[in-house]
Design a protein around this motif. Structure first.
Motif, mmCIF file in Angstrom:
data_model
loop_
_atom_site.group_PDB
_atom_site.id
_atom_site.type_symbol
_atom_site.label_atom_id
_atom_site.label_comp_id
_atom_site.label_asym_id
_atom_site.label_seq_id
_atom_site.Cartn_x
_atom_site.Cartn_y
_atom_site.Cartn_z
ATOM 1 N N SER A 40 0.831 -1.200 0.000
ATOM 2 C CA SER A 40 0.000 0.000 0.000
ATOM 3 C C SER A 40 0.873 1.260 0.000
ATOM 4 N N LEU A 41 1.890 1.284 0.867
ATOM 5 C CA LEU A 41 2.772 2.454 0.950
ATOM 6 C C LEU A 41 3.562 2.621 -0.346
ATOM 7 N N ASP A 42 4.033 1.507 -0.925
ATOM 8 C CA ASP A 42 4.778 1.572 -2.189
ATOM 9 C C ASP A 42 3.898 2.096 -3.310
ATOM 10 N N LEU A 43 2.642 1.656 -3.317
ATOM 11 C CA LEU A 43 1.719 2.121 -4.365
ATOM 12 C C LEU A 43 1.621 3.647 -4.326
ATOM 13 N N ALA A 44 1.423 4.212 -3.119
ATOM 14 C CA ALA A 44 1.320 5.670 -2.965
ATOM 15 C C ALA A 44 2.630 6.345 -3.379
ATOM 16 N N LEU A 45 3.747 5.850 -2.867
ATOM 17 C CA LEU A 45 5.042 6.473 -3.150
ATOM 18 C C LEU A 45 5.434 6.345 -4.618
ATOM 19 N N ASP A 46 5.202 5.167 -5.222
ATOM 20 C CA ASP A 46 5.521 4.977 -6.639
ATOM 21 C C ASP A 46 4.735 5.970 -7.499
ATOM 22 N N ALA A 47 3.459 6.183 -7.150
ATOM 23 C CA ALA A 47 2.624 7.114 -7.916
ATOM 24 C C ALA A 47 3.153 8.546 -7.786
ATOM 25 N N LEU A 86 -2.849 6.383 4.304
ATOM 26 C CA LEU A 86 -2.051 5.463 5.120
ATOM 27 C C LEU A 86 -0.600 5.958 5.194
ATOM 28 N N LEU A 87 -0.070 6.359 4.036
ATOM 29 C CA LEU A 87 1.314 6.861 3.970
ATOM 30 C C LEU A 87 1.527 8.043 4.909
ATOM 31 N N LEU A 88 0.544 8.962 4.950
ATOM 32 C CA LEU A 88 0.715 10.181 5.732
ATOM 33 C C LEU A 88 0.561 9.930 7.229
ATOM 34 N N GLU A 102 11.606 7.396 4.641
ATOM 35 C CA GLU A 102 12.816 7.785 3.920
ATOM 36 C C GLU A 102 12.466 8.235 2.496
ATOM 37 N N ARG A 103 11.595 7.486 1.835
ATOM 38 C CA ARG A 103 11.184 7.855 0.476
ATOM 39 C C ARG A 103 10.393 9.165 0.493
ATOM 40 N N ARG A 104 9.572 9.389 1.547
ATOM 41 C CA ARG A 104 8.833 10.653 1.652
ATOM 42 C C ARG A 104 9.806 11.819 1.773
ATOM 43 N N LEU B 137 -6.079 26.608 2.957
ATOM 44 C CA LEU B 137 -5.342 27.512 3.849
ATOM 45 C C LEU B 137 -5.106 26.841 5.191
ATOM 46 N N PHE B 138 -6.168 26.247 5.752
ATOM 47 C CA PHE B 138 -5.987 25.611 7.048
ATOM 48 C C PHE B 138 -5.241 24.300 6.978
ATOM 49 N N GLY B 139 -5.257 23.679 5.798
ATOM 50 C CA GLY B 139 -4.391 22.521 5.601
ATOM 51 C C GLY B 139 -2.940 22.949 5.774
ATOM 52 N N MET B 140 -2.613 24.089 5.193
ATOM 53 C CA MET B 140 -1.256 24.612 5.291
ATOM 54 C C MET B 140 -0.916 24.976 6.748
ATOM 55 N N VAL B 141 -1.827 25.705 7.398
ATOM 56 C CA VAL B 141 -1.593 26.100 8.795
ATOM 57 C C VAL B 141 -1.446 24.848 9.673
ATOM 58 N N ASN B 142 -2.384 23.924 9.547
ATOM 59 C CA ASN B 142 -2.394 22.755 10.424
ATOM 60 C C ASN B 142 -1.198 21.833 10.224
ATOM 61 N N SER B 143 -0.631 21.852 9.001
ATOM 62 C CA SER B 143 0.518 20.988 8.731
ATOM 63 C C SER B 143 1.692 21.306 9.651
ATOM 64 N N ILE B 144 1.664 22.516 10.204
ATOM 65 C CA ILE B 144 2.757 22.944 11.081
ATOM 66 C C ILE B 144 2.955 21.969 12.249
ATOM 67 N N VAL B 145 1.872 21.406 12.770
ATOM 68 C CA VAL B 145 2.019 20.456 13.893
ATOM 69 C C VAL B 145 2.798 19.212 13.472
ATOM 70 N N GLU B 146 2.839 18.928 12.163
ATOM 71 C CA GLU B 146 3.529 17.727 11.692
ATOM 72 C C GLU B 146 5.050 17.924 11.585
ATOM 73 N N TRP B 147 5.481 19.161 11.342
ATOM 74 C CA TRP B 147 6.914 19.343 11.060
ATOM 75 C C TRP B 147 7.615 20.374 11.934
ATOM 76 N N TYR B 148 6.860 21.234 12.622
ATOM 77 C CA TYR B 148 7.523 22.289 13.399
ATOM 78 C C TYR B 148 8.224 21.722 14.632
ATOM 79 N N LYS B 149 9.501 22.045 14.760
ATOM 80 C CA LYS B 149 10.279 21.632 15.942
ATOM 81 C C LYS B 149 10.741 22.913 16.642
ATOM 82 N N PRO B 150 10.237 23.145 17.886
ATOM 83 C CA PRO B 150 10.525 24.409 18.574
ATOM 84 C C PRO B 150 12.025 24.690 18.721
#
Lengths: 173, 173
Positions: A40-47, A86-88, A102-104, B137-150
């Protein structure tokens, strides 16, 4: 089912029941749950990586290539919604998940590289940080898995257009 | 701990151990795990709604008010990272979660309303759909919780500036 109940919360028993087949029928095709996750993850990443090899992503100015990859990613998200969802959600809890992460990251670097090139070309404004910009851009793209409902008549093309317009031309009229 | 192990995967026992206190010491302050979840979600939501009542969000053209709310939301995400992270993972599995989702929807509607007003004013381009734009817009704002490292030296202000520049003025130079 992995998205609904979580990977850990789903057994091969659950999958067999949902598919209306026996567990051994599934094992005839895949070695187990890990293998299903990997596929499943490969399918998403390959695409997603396939988009980066399309003509629009390999020739022309970097800003146009970036636009192409962003639009193509929106299309992949909409077309492969369960797999990309699933990937996210992957957090790196196993070898399969670590490999997917790693691929992401490799994909993210590709995007950041395009932003950087676009700045050098003079097509993308130089007052934004390529790493921050690419994270924000993909935050916007990835958010689609949270709210996109295939049955509401909004096409991948319309979402891609809105995203491209907002991020390249800005909301200000 | 709710973010790391999941709400269901965390017991009052786990919380007491992590805090180095007894379970009854926690029960002295809160009625239980549900109450802790409610307090955390309310903290995040109250902070987001507080932004919509600030002067910059209540006077002036809608486009400027939208910019103010987006920037303020980035600030709230960075300042209340664990609480907003918890909020964004809520799926509506209980009354407390359903109530939080309702308040999130109310907030989303407020944003979509500002986009709509900005279009009527002629400040925001009319070729974008307000509902799709506010989700992106809020997808962009909310994504911050996924990658922001204080601890990486990037301030809330810098993230807010990048986000505002990309979404209002666009990446094209």
């Amino acid at each position: 089912m992995f998205n609904e109940r979580g990977y850990d919360g789903t057994s091969m028993e659950d999958l067999a029941r949902a598919l209306g087949v026996t567990k051994s029928a599934i094992y005839h095709h895949v070695s187990g749950k890990t293998e299903l996750l990997r596929q499943s993850l490969d399918l998403a990443l390959d695409a997603l990586f396939a988009v980066t090899r399309e003509e629009g992503a390999t020739s022309g100015p970097a800003a146009d290539r970036l636009d192409h990859v962003l639009r193509g990613s929106v299309r992949v998200l909409v077309e492969e919604l369960p797999h990309v969802t699933l990937l996210l959600r992957v957090r790196g809890n196993s070898e399969v998940e670590k490999h997917a992460l790693e691929r992401r990251r490799e994909f993210d670097h590709h995007i950041a590289g395009l932003v950087r090139e676009g700045i050098v070309d003079g097509d993308i404004r130089s007052d934004i940080d390529p790493a921050v910009a690419s994270r924000l851009l993909f935050g916007m793209v990835n958010s689609i898995v949270e709210w996109y409902k295939p049955d509401r008549g909004l096409t991948a093309e319309e979402v891609a257009d809105a995203l491209s317009t907002i991020t390249f031309r800005g909301m200000h009229s």
